[in-house]
Enzyme design. Structure first.
Site, mmCIF file in Angstrom:
data_model
loop_
_atom_site.group_PDB
_atom_site.id
_atom_site.type_symbol
_atom_site.label_atom_id
_atom_site.label_comp_id
_atom_site.label_asym_id
_atom_site.label_seq_id
_atom_site.Cartn_x
_atom_site.Cartn_y
_atom_site.Cartn_z
ATOM 1 N N GLU A 41 0.829 -1.199 0.000
ATOM 2 C CA GLU A 41 0.000 0.000 0.000
ATOM 3 C C GLU A 41 0.863 1.249 0.000
ATOM 4 O OE1 GLU A 41 -2.675 0.219 3.271
ATOM 5 O OE2 GLU A 41 -3.849 -1.528 2.678
ATOM 6 N N CYS B 139 -3.859 1.527 8.022
ATOM 7 C CA CYS B 139 -2.765 0.939 7.264
ATOM 8 C C CYS B 139 -2.944 -0.571 7.150
ATOM 9 C CB CYS B 139 -1.439 1.258 7.957
ATOM 10 S SG CYS B 139 -0.023 0.588 7.094
ATOM 11 N N ASN C 283 -8.563 4.517 13.627
ATOM 12 C CA ASN C 283 -9.360 4.116 12.470
ATOM 13 C C ASN C 283 -9.702 2.637 12.639
ATOM 14 O OD1 ASN C 283 -9.304 6.557 11.041
ATOM 15 N ND2 ASN C 283 -7.297 6.106 10.180
ATOM 16 N N CYS D 288 4.334 -6.652 8.058
ATOM 17 C CA CYS D 288 5.077 -6.093 9.188
ATOM 18 C C CYS D 288 5.241 -7.166 10.257
ATOM 19 C CB CYS D 288 4.343 -4.887 9.768
ATOM 20 S SG CYS D 288 5.228 -4.084 11.138
ATOM 21 N N CYS E 181 1.458 -5.343 15.989
ATOM 22 C CA CYS E 181 0.708 -4.473 16.902
ATOM 23 C C CYS E 181 -0.768 -4.873 16.862
ATOM 24 C CB CYS E 181 0.877 -3.013 16.509
ATOM 25 S SG CYS E 181 2.588 -2.422 16.659
ATOM 26 N N CYS F 77 -3.398 -3.050 14.520
ATOM 27 C CA CYS F 77 -2.957 -2.718 13.163
ATOM 28 C C CYS F 77 -3.313 -3.811 12.157
ATOM 29 C CB CYS F 77 -1.450 -2.493 13.159
ATOM 30 S SG CYS F 77 -0.752 -2.148 11.536
ATOM 31 N N CYS G 140 2.361 8.673 1.990
ATOM 32 C CA CYS G 140 2.608 7.735 3.080
ATOM 33 C C CYS G 140 3.144 6.457 2.454
ATOM 34 C CB CYS G 140 1.315 7.460 3.849
ATOM 35 S SG CYS G 140 1.514 6.316 5.228
#
Length: 367
Positions: free
Chosen positions: A103, A351, A308, A132, A136, A139, A125
């Site tokens: 992304e 994200c 979000n 990743c 987290c 996320c 961004c």
């Protein structure tokens, strides 16, 4: 960065992607091909200013040489999916040469001068990894796991893609997309150099965001860059931080903050601390006071990020009253603070959210 080599008789197989290479490296390469040095400057201009996607587009090159270079890769991605939001934000899914999807987001800012709705700033961004490894809890990217680091050209390409799509020069870059930049430090720093020196974006307009990797903030400081360091805290104490960020178990909050203080001492630049506000979890005034106590006397700034929501977890976004109470509590303790205005909420703003949706639903390529 390693220079381009052409030792193999198969030119395309022996040449690394050209994107991400400096003027000196490109000049050296064209001379290895038996071309005059000025061809390096031409190649540099077509890569970084004109956005060439193949060497066959470079009309100033001799036709026969262009034919010989047909299989040499510049290193550009293709747009797999484009998701615009009503506020002008556009989220892109980019397909890399190995088929992986990442992304990147174009975030325009508009002003009323000199004319209404004038595009005054364009922020990109960018992602630094495919997925990743930090996992987290809040996320969407972390929920998808980790595949690999992005190469330098794959990072630079994201900026050029957004620039082309908006038909506007990019002014700001934030490494806040997929991935942990400081787990890909060499390629990220090479990309920062390229974006600064070749694309022409000032270092002070580039932000590197990290959740904190032991020793890596100190390593970044030693490069004496003028970029902004943004550290993702998201909690005001160690116990809560471990709940949200599994890697925090190996990096106590106080140790992280001490390394950030070293960063300030070495670079003379303040640190931004990012703090996602999760309703009922870390958004109480008591959390704000606890955070303020950690940051007292620190050359820093707190950037509050109302959450979000994503489908995988039931964290909620706090209402405006709770957000303002948190802000007021920090200000009362003389902590510099701002609230990031959410953009692109209608386009899977979190994200990793759009990528996860695309992979699960097999979103078709193209706009």
């Amino acid at each position: 960065m390693s220079s381009i080599t052409t030792s193999s008789p198969n030119l395309a197989a022996s040449v690394s992607p050209l994107l991400g290479q400096s003027l000196a490296e490109l000049t050296d390469w064209v001379q290895q091909q038996g071309q005059p040095a000025y061809r390096g400057k031409q190649l540099h201009e077509w890569l970084y200013q004109k956005g060439a996607r193949s060497l066959s587009e470079i009309s100033v090159f001799p036709k026969q040489w262009r034919a010989e270079l047909a299989e040499v890769q510049i290193g550009r991605s293709t747009i797999h999916h484009r998701a615009p939001a009503p506020d002008g934000t556009v989220k892109f899914l980019l397909q890399l040469s190995d088929g992986q999807i990442i992304e990147t987001v174009g975030i325009p800012s508009y002003s009323s001068h000199p004319a209404p709705h004038t595009l005054s700033r364009l922020t990109v961004c960018v992602s630094s990894q495919v997925g990743c490894p930090m996992a987290c809890d809040f996320c969407a990217t972390g929920k998808g796991g980790f595949l690999r680091n992005l190469a330098t050209h794959e990072i630079v390409d994201q900026v050029l893609t957004v620039q082309e799509d908006f038909q506007q020069r990019v002014s700001n870059i934030v490494f806040m997309g997929m991935g942990e930049p400081l787990l890909n430090t060499d390629n990220v720093l090479a990309a920062v150099r390229c974006l600064n020196q070749d694309v022409g974006i000032g270092q002070r307009l580039i932000t590197l965001s990290t959740v904190g990797i032991p020793g890596h903030i100190r390593r970044l400081a030693e490069h004496q860059l003028q970029v902004t360091l943004a550290v993702s805290l998201h909690a005001s104490n160690q116990k809560l931080r471990e709940q949200l960020i599994p890697s925090a178990r190996r990096y106590p909050l106080e140790t992280l903050l001490n390394e950030c203080r070293e960063y300030v001492q070495i670079t003379g630049r303040r640190v931004t601390f990012e703090y996602i506000l999760l309703a009922g979890l870390n958004d109480c005034p008591e959390h704000a006071i606890e955070l303020a106590n950690h940051l007292r006397g620190f050359q820093s700034h707190v950037n509050l990020i109302p959450y979000n929501p994503i489908q995988e977890v039931d964290y909620k976004r706090p209402d405006s009253r709770r957000i303002q109470s948190f802000v007021d509590a920090l200000k009362a303790h003389h902590i510099a603070v701002s609230v990031r205005r959410s953009r692109g909420l209608q386009a899977d703003a979190a994200c990793g959210q759009l990528r996860a949706s695309a992979i699960s639903q097999d979103v078709p390529s193209g706009v």
